[in-house]
Design a protein around this motif. Structure first.
Motif, PDB file in Angstrom:
ATOM      1  N   CYS A  25      -3.906 -18.412   0.981  1.00  0.00           N
ATOM      2  CA  CYS A  25      -2.471 -18.234   0.733  1.00  0.00           C
ATOM      3  C   CYS A  25      -1.696 -19.321   1.463  1.00  0.00           C
ATOM      4  O   CYS A  25      -1.757 -19.420   2.688  1.00  0.00           O
ATOM      5  CB  CYS A  25      -2.008 -16.865   1.221  1.00  0.00           C
ATOM      6  SG  CYS A  25      -2.880 -15.479   0.456  1.00  0.00           S
ATOM      7  N   ARG A  85      -0.452 -12.193  -6.937  1.00  0.00           N
ATOM      8  CA  ARG A  85      -0.994 -13.155  -5.977  1.00  0.00           C
ATOM      9  C   ARG A  85       0.111 -13.743  -5.106  1.00  0.00           C
ATOM     10  O   ARG A  85       0.235 -14.960  -4.967  1.00  0.00           O
ATOM     11  CB  ARG A  85      -1.770 -14.250  -6.681  1.00  0.00           C
ATOM     12  CG  ARG A  85      -2.980 -13.739  -7.421  1.00  0.00           C
ATOM     13  CD  ARG A  85      -3.740 -14.862  -8.026  1.00  0.00           C
ATOM     14  NE  ARG A  85      -4.772 -14.364  -8.904  1.00  0.00           N
ATOM     15  CZ  ARG A  85      -5.624 -15.138  -9.513  1.00  0.00           C
ATOM     16  NH1 ARG A  85      -5.578 -16.430  -9.358  1.00  0.00           N
ATOM     17  NH2 ARG A  85      -6.546 -14.618 -10.298  1.00  0.00           N
ATOM     18  N   ARG A 100       2.082 -18.217  -2.211  1.00  0.00           N
ATOM     19  CA  ARG A 100       1.210 -17.967  -3.357  1.00  0.00           C
ATOM     20  C   ARG A 100      -0.225 -17.958  -2.862  1.00  0.00           C
ATOM     21  O   ARG A 100      -0.612 -18.770  -2.024  1.00  0.00           O
ATOM     22  CB  ARG A 100       1.409 -19.067  -4.380  1.00  0.00           C
ATOM     23  CG  ARG A 100       0.585 -18.931  -5.616  1.00  0.00           C
ATOM     24  CD  ARG A 100       1.445 -18.493  -6.785  1.00  0.00           C
ATOM     25  NE  ARG A 100       0.648 -18.491  -8.005  1.00  0.00           N
ATOM     26  CZ  ARG A 100       0.282 -17.371  -8.612  1.00  0.00           C
ATOM     27  NH1 ARG A 100       0.664 -16.219  -8.147  1.00  0.00           N
ATOM     28  NH2 ARG A 100      -0.436 -17.412  -9.706  1.00  0.00           N
ATOM     29  N   CYS A 101      -1.024 -17.050  -3.402  1.00  0.00           N
ATOM     30  CA  CYS A 101      -2.434 -16.924  -3.027  1.00  0.00           C
ATOM     31  C   CYS A 101      -3.327 -17.289  -4.206  1.00  0.00           C
ATOM     32  O   CYS A 101      -3.012 -16.978  -5.349  1.00  0.00           O
ATOM     33  CB  CYS A 101      -2.756 -15.488  -2.593  1.00  0.00           C
ATOM     34  SG  CYS A 101      -1.802 -14.940  -1.171  1.00  0.00           S
ATOM     35  N   GLU A 102      -4.426 -17.942  -3.905  1.00  0.00           N
ATOM     36  CA  GLU A 102      -5.420 -18.304  -4.901  1.00  0.00           C
ATOM     37  C   GLU A 102      -6.784 -17.783  -4.455  1.00  0.00           C
ATOM     38  O   GLU A 102      -7.089 -17.770  -3.267  1.00  0.00           O
ATOM     39  CB  GLU A 102      -5.494 -19.832  -5.058  1.00  0.00           C
ATOM     40  CG  GLU A 102      -4.216 -20.482  -5.518  1.00  0.00           C
ATOM     41  CD  GLU A 102      -3.807 -20.123  -6.944  1.00  0.00           C
ATOM     42  OE1 GLU A 102      -4.717 -19.844  -7.760  1.00  0.00           O
ATOM     43  OE2 GLU A 102      -2.605 -20.126  -7.238  1.00  0.00           O
ATOM     44  N   THR A 103      -7.594 -17.377  -5.413  1.00  0.00           N
ATOM     45  CA  THR A 103      -8.947 -16.932  -5.118  1.00  0.00           C
ATOM     46  C   THR A 103      -9.804 -18.123  -4.731  1.00  0.00           C
ATOM     47  O   THR A 103      -9.796 -19.151  -5.404  1.00  0.00           O
ATOM     48  CB  THR A 103      -9.559 -16.234  -6.352  1.00  0.00           C
ATOM     49  OG1 THR A 103      -8.688 -15.186  -6.754  1.00  0.00           O
ATOM     50  CG2 THR A 103     -10.927 -15.674  -6.037  1.00  0.00           C
TER      51      THR A 103
END
Length: 106
Positions: A25, A85, A100-103
């Motif tokens: 994130c 996200r 913002r979060c990313e996998t």
């Protein structure tokens, strides 16, 4: 399928077998105008979320919300929307964080 599994399945197709997910994130903190990358790891089984860690720190507790999780580390109250996200946090009214979060591929 339980709520936790549905919620975590929404994080993305990178999750093949439900057990854990790692998010990266990018959080912008105001009023400092600094950006920090925060790592969130969520471990679960078929019944429930079992463990949550942020930057390797396991908070004392956490609460599940519709579509996400809420916790606190030190003075930072953190809410992560797993469907959208998004990261939101607050330092008791002194500062805020949004990001913002990313996998992270595993």
């Amino acid at each position: 399928m339980g709520w936790a599994a549905l919620c975590l399945a929404a994080v993305g197709p990178a999750i093949a077998a439900p057990s854990s997910v790692v998010l990266s994130c990018a959080v912008a903190y105001l009023p400092q105008r600094s950006t920090w990358v925060r790592e969130v790891r969520i471990d679960w089984d078929k019944k429930a979320v079992r463990r949550l860690r942020i930057d390797g720190v396991e908070p004392y507790g956490f609460s599940l919300l519709p579509g996400g999780v809420m916790t606190a580390i030190d003075n930072e109250r953190i809410q992560i929307d797993l469907v959208a996200r998004q990261w939101q946090s607050d330092f008791r009214g002194q500062a805020t964080g949004q990001g913002r979060c990313e996998t992270v591929p595993g």
